[in-house]
Write an enzyme that holds these catalytic residues in place. Sequence first.
Site, PDB file in Angstrom:
ATOM      1  CG  ASP A  32      -1.690  -1.256   1.442  1.00  0.00           C
ATOM      2  OD1 ASP A  32      -2.124  -1.843   0.446  1.00  0.00           O
ATOM      3  OD2 ASP A  32      -1.865  -1.667   2.612  1.00  0.00           O
ATOM      4  CD  GLU A 239      -8.965  -2.679  -0.663  1.00  0.00           C
ATOM      5  OE1 GLU A 239      -9.433  -2.777   0.487  1.00  0.00           O
ATOM      6  OE2 GLU A 239      -8.211  -3.543  -1.155  1.00  0.00           O
TER       7      GLU A 239
HETATM    8  O1  FUB Z   1      -3.096  -3.651   3.484  1.00  0.00           O
HETATM    9  C1  FUB Z   1      -4.377  -3.849   4.037  1.00  0.00           C
HETATM   10  C2  FUB Z   1      -5.414  -3.498   3.060  1.00  0.00           C
HETATM   11  O2  FUB Z   1      -5.243  -4.283   1.879  1.00  0.00           O
HETATM   12  C3  FUB Z   1      -5.356  -2.075   2.559  1.00  0.00           C
HETATM   13  O3  FUB Z   1      -5.833  -1.130   3.457  1.00  0.00           O
HETATM   14  C4  FUB Z   1      -6.156  -2.245   1.336  1.00  0.00           C
HETATM   15  O4  FUB Z   1      -6.123  -1.157   0.461  1.00  0.00           O
HETATM   16  C5  FUB Z   1      -5.545  -3.504   0.749  1.00  0.00           C
HETATM   17  O5  FUB Z   1      -4.352  -3.240   0.052  1.00  0.00           O
END
Ligand code: FUB
Length: 340
Positions: A32, A239
């Site tokens: 991320d 997301e």
């Molecule tokens: O790394 C945990 C979660 O997985 C992140 O917050 C999301 O965007 C996904 O990459």
Amino acid sequence: NDSEETTVQQDSLNAQEQENSQPLVTDNYTADPSAHVFNGKIYIYPSHDWDSGIPEDDMGSHFNMKDYHVYSMDSVGGEVQDHGVVLDVEDVEWAKRQMWAPDAAEKDGTYYLYFPAKNEDDIFKIGVATADNPAGPFTPQPEPIENSFSIDPAVFADSDGEYYMYFGGIWGGQLQRWQSGNYVEEDKYPADSAAALQPKVAKMSDDMMGFAEAPRDIKILDKEGNELTTGDNERRFFEAAWVHKMNGKYYFSYSTGDTHKIVYATGDSPYGPFTYQGVVLEPVLGWTNHHSIVEYNGKWYLFYHDSSLSGGKTYLRSVKMTELQINEDGSIETVNAMVE
Ligand code: FUB
């Protein structure tokens, strides 16, 4: 002659591709990546993956991160410096577990680290921690940001001096539990033909410690002006929101989650609406896809992750970067970074 030139071009492309496929960090698992240029250097604010032994599920319980590191580079291709642990869940009064994708911002010489974590009721909130330099360590506030919820904060500094936080994520990110405005522990989604759940944006307060307004919905439209629907898994928001501005246009990019792509939409205001344009990054090795887009010395770069370093384990990822090609009309050339 032409064929020699083509061979030379091909060789340098292959070398570039090979370099792109290398993890930037190999002694830790990182994911991320939110990249920023501060004081002429590239700083990366990633999640710090580790193997906590929690089994995989659809709510992402296996992403059980407990601290953050910061990394920096003096130049593209230069050595990557690890600034160590800059924030630990043990030091955040309100946070209990799952420190997911963070971001950072600078204002008037103070650096702000924004991060999602679950509180003692297992509800995701977004916290803020401050430092006097971009490499931390960061001192957290005792409470999460008021009116914050869900995951994946991304703070965009507009050219007029205003800052905006984009956030939200469905499934494990709990955005679907806030449809009424209050938290409801039920994972219900709009019908496939109805408008998809929308990511959120809020202008930041002058002190950067909270929102200056109630979070607003962001509309993502198709080219006919219709909102993307819940059933449109290839394009709808899941997301990993990120915003950058290029030639006066706002680019809102995000992950499509269960179709594993980074896509983008453009608009004329930081609040949207944004019109869907296309794919930035095709699926990578591993379930999640999460990125940032940053300009450095006149070139645009995509920071992303995949699971190649761990041999494909979805919850053990590694940050990578590659240059983005921007076309004359402002569209982004799709990147395919899949490695076998
Ligand atoms: O790394 C945990 C979660 O997985 C992140 O917050 C999301 O965007 C996904 O990459």
